[in-house]
Design a protein around this motif. Structure first.
Motif, PDB file in Angstrom:
ATOM      1  N   ASP A   1      18.235  -7.309 -37.067  1.00 53.41           N
ATOM      2  CA  ASP A   1      17.983  -5.936 -37.526  1.00 53.41           C
ATOM      3  C   ASP A   1      19.036  -5.452 -38.522  1.00 53.41           C
ATOM      4  O   ASP A   1      19.090  -4.272 -38.846  1.00 53.41           O
ATOM      5  CB  ASP A   1      17.947  -4.980 -36.316  1.00 53.41           C
ATOM      6  N   ARG A   2      19.898  -6.342 -38.969  1.00 55.46           N
ATOM      7  CA  ARG A   2      20.920  -5.942 -39.927  1.00 55.46           C
ATOM      8  C   ARG A   2      21.289  -7.133 -40.795  1.00 55.46           C
ATOM      9  O   ARG A   2      20.921  -8.266 -40.503  1.00 55.46           O
ATOM     10  CB  ARG A   2      22.154  -5.419 -39.202  1.00 55.46           C
ATOM     11  N   SER A   3      22.035  -6.827 -41.847  1.00 57.29           N
ATOM     12  CA  SER A   3      22.468  -7.892 -42.741  1.00 57.29           C
ATOM     13  C   SER A   3      23.566  -8.730 -42.047  1.00 57.29           C
ATOM     14  O   SER A   3      24.235  -8.233 -41.141  1.00 57.29           O
ATOM     15  CB  SER A   3      22.947  -7.201 -44.016  1.00 57.29           C
ATOM     16  N   SER A   4      23.680  -9.982 -42.423  1.00 54.50           N
ATOM     17  CA  SER A   4      24.652 -10.874 -41.774  1.00 54.50           C
ATOM     18  C   SER A   4      25.763 -11.260 -42.739  1.00 54.50           C
ATOM     19  O   SER A   4      25.534 -11.393 -43.946  1.00 54.50           O
ATOM     20  CB  SER A   4      23.980 -12.163 -41.319  1.00 54.50           C
ATOM     21  N   ILE A   5      26.943 -11.465 -42.177  1.00 60.10           N
ATOM     22  CA  ILE A   5      28.062 -12.019 -42.948  1.00 60.10           C
ATOM     23  C   ILE A   5      28.519 -13.288 -42.227  1.00 60.10           C
ATOM     24  O   ILE A   5      28.748 -13.266 -41.019  1.00 60.10           O
ATOM     25  CB  ILE A   5      29.226 -11.012 -43.051  1.00 60.10           C
ATOM     26  N   VAL A   6      28.608 -14.376 -42.991  1.00 62.53           N
ATOM     27  CA  VAL A   6      28.978 -15.656 -42.390  1.00 62.53           C
ATOM     28  C   VAL A   6      30.090 -16.278 -43.238  1.00 62.53           C
ATOM     29  O   VAL A   6      29.977 -16.345 -44.460  1.00 62.53           O
ATOM     30  CB  VAL A   6      27.749 -16.603 -42.344  1.00 62.53           C
TER      31      VAL A   6
END
Ligand SMILES: Cc1cc2nc3c(=O)[nH]c(=O)nc-3n(C[C@H](O)[C@H](O)[C@H](O)COP(=O)(O)OP(=O)(O)OC[C@H]3O[C@@H](n4cnc5c(N)ncnc54)[C@H](O)[C@@H]3O)c2cc1C
Length: 323
Positions: free
Chosen positions: A148-153
């Motif tokens: 439900d949200r943007s991801s940071i990897v």
């Protein structure tokens, strides 16, 4: 179309090798996604042009004399602005010193899901699944990030082979950011160099273990490395014993390397060492003990004394390569 934002780390205009690896990771993960790069610093004309030659949609830039060196707040503000502008499904950073500092700062500001130091990533339906070594590599955690949200990897350097520039000419666009740096100032920066080839950039790594017995004895590996234009690495046992600085340590708690050729002299092949070099294209092991685990991952093995083999190889390569 889905979008992936890639943070292009640079220092003094030199692009970190991990940047092209992140582009390759993005392409592997979702070949159809738009790839947007963001580079932050000062005086980046050449850097921007180099990045724009990759197969990417555009290069966003934030340039300011205040960002000439890494500034935690300034970089976090610029990268967060890029995320707001691009609205990517995923933002990729390298798990370098800079990336490790920056990723959580930006995840908080962007209210994004965060997974750090990943070694694999894939989509399963809508869910982004990443793998992260845990407990010193004894287990690999498989993590599904919130959808439900943007991801940071952040991705461990040298996990992916680098993307090669295609000679493309991607659009270069400045980001509009009003920096609020507060009282935090970078007042001094000292860089040192041993003059030796850097482990992270080397195509060939010549590595030694505890069995070298002294710093002095490592000279035989440096002699071979100079002939091969290679970097010298070491096991943790060799570094702990003071034979080499910890900056040369290969492994789980050292550096990850994926050179074309990795030569292990008197290294037993503990799981923690293998974690840092088993991605090498060709592994050559020299060890007196034929049961040593390093032979299990080596393409070529030689049951021999390293003090005999290393000088022999140096002489042989000198002749073959005429150096
Ligand atoms: C939490 C944790 C993290 C760790 N992280 C790392 C890491 O990042 N990197 C790392 O390397 N290790 C790491 N270790 C340590 C690791 O478990 C091993 O102890 C270490 O890698 C052993 O180093 P070595 O192979 O040089 O020494 P040894 O285990 O002592 O092996 C020496 C080898 O040399 C061979 N040998 C002896 N004499 C000769 C000779 N004359 N010629 C040829 N071969 C010879 C022996 O047969 C043996 O195989 C970690 C351990 C822990 C617990």
């Amino acid at each position: 179309m889905s979008r992936i934002l890639i943070f292009a780390e640079q220092r003094d205009g030199q692009i970190h090798p991990a940047t092209s690896q992140l582009i390759a990771a993005a392409k592997t993960l979702d070949p159809s996604a738009e790839r947007h790069l963001v580079v932050i610093g000062d005086d980046l004309d050449q850097t921007k042009a180099t990045l724009a030659a990759h197969d990417v949609t555009r290069v966003l830039t934030m340039e300011s004399p205040d960002l000439k060196r890494y500034h935690p707040r300034g970089y976090a503000q610029a990268l967060t602005t890029a995320i707001e502008q691009v609205e990517p499904k995923l933002t990729l950073l390298p798990a370098t010193f800079m990336g490790r500092d920056l990723a959580p700062r930006v995840a908080v500001r962007a209210k994004a899901a965060l997974a750090t130091d990943c070694t694999a990533l894939r989509y399963e339906g809508e869910a982004l699944i990443v793998e992260r070594p845990a407990y010193m590599g004894k287990v690999i955690a498989t993590v599904a990030l919130a959808t439900d949200r943007s991801s940071i990897v952040s991705i461990r350097p040298n996990t992916f082979a680098p993307d090669q520039p295609t000679g493309a000419n991607a659009a270069i666009e400045p980001l509009d950011v009003t920096l609020e740096l507060g009282s935090l100032q970078n007042t001094a920066c000292e860089s040192t160099s041993s003059g030796e080839k850097d482990l992270a950039d080397a195509d060939i790594v010549v590595s030694g273990g505890r069995s070298l017995k002294s710093e002095e004895n490592f000279k035989i590996l440096y002699e071979l490395a100079h002939v091969l234009d290679a970097a010298v690495g070491a096991s943790r046992a060799a570094c702990d014993a003071g034979y080499q600085p910890h900056s040369q340590q290969v492994g789980l708690t050292g550096k990850t390397v994926t050179p074309r050729l990795y030569m292990a002299f008197g290294i037993d092949g503990a799981i923690q060492h293998l974690a840092g070099m088993r991605g090498s294209k060709c592994i050559v092991a020299i060890n007196t003990k034929k049961e040593a685990p390093i032979f299990g991952v080596a393409q070529y093995g030689c049951v021999a004394d390293l003090f005999v083999m290393a000088p022999l190889l140096t002489e042989e390569f000198k002749q073959v390569l005429a150096r």
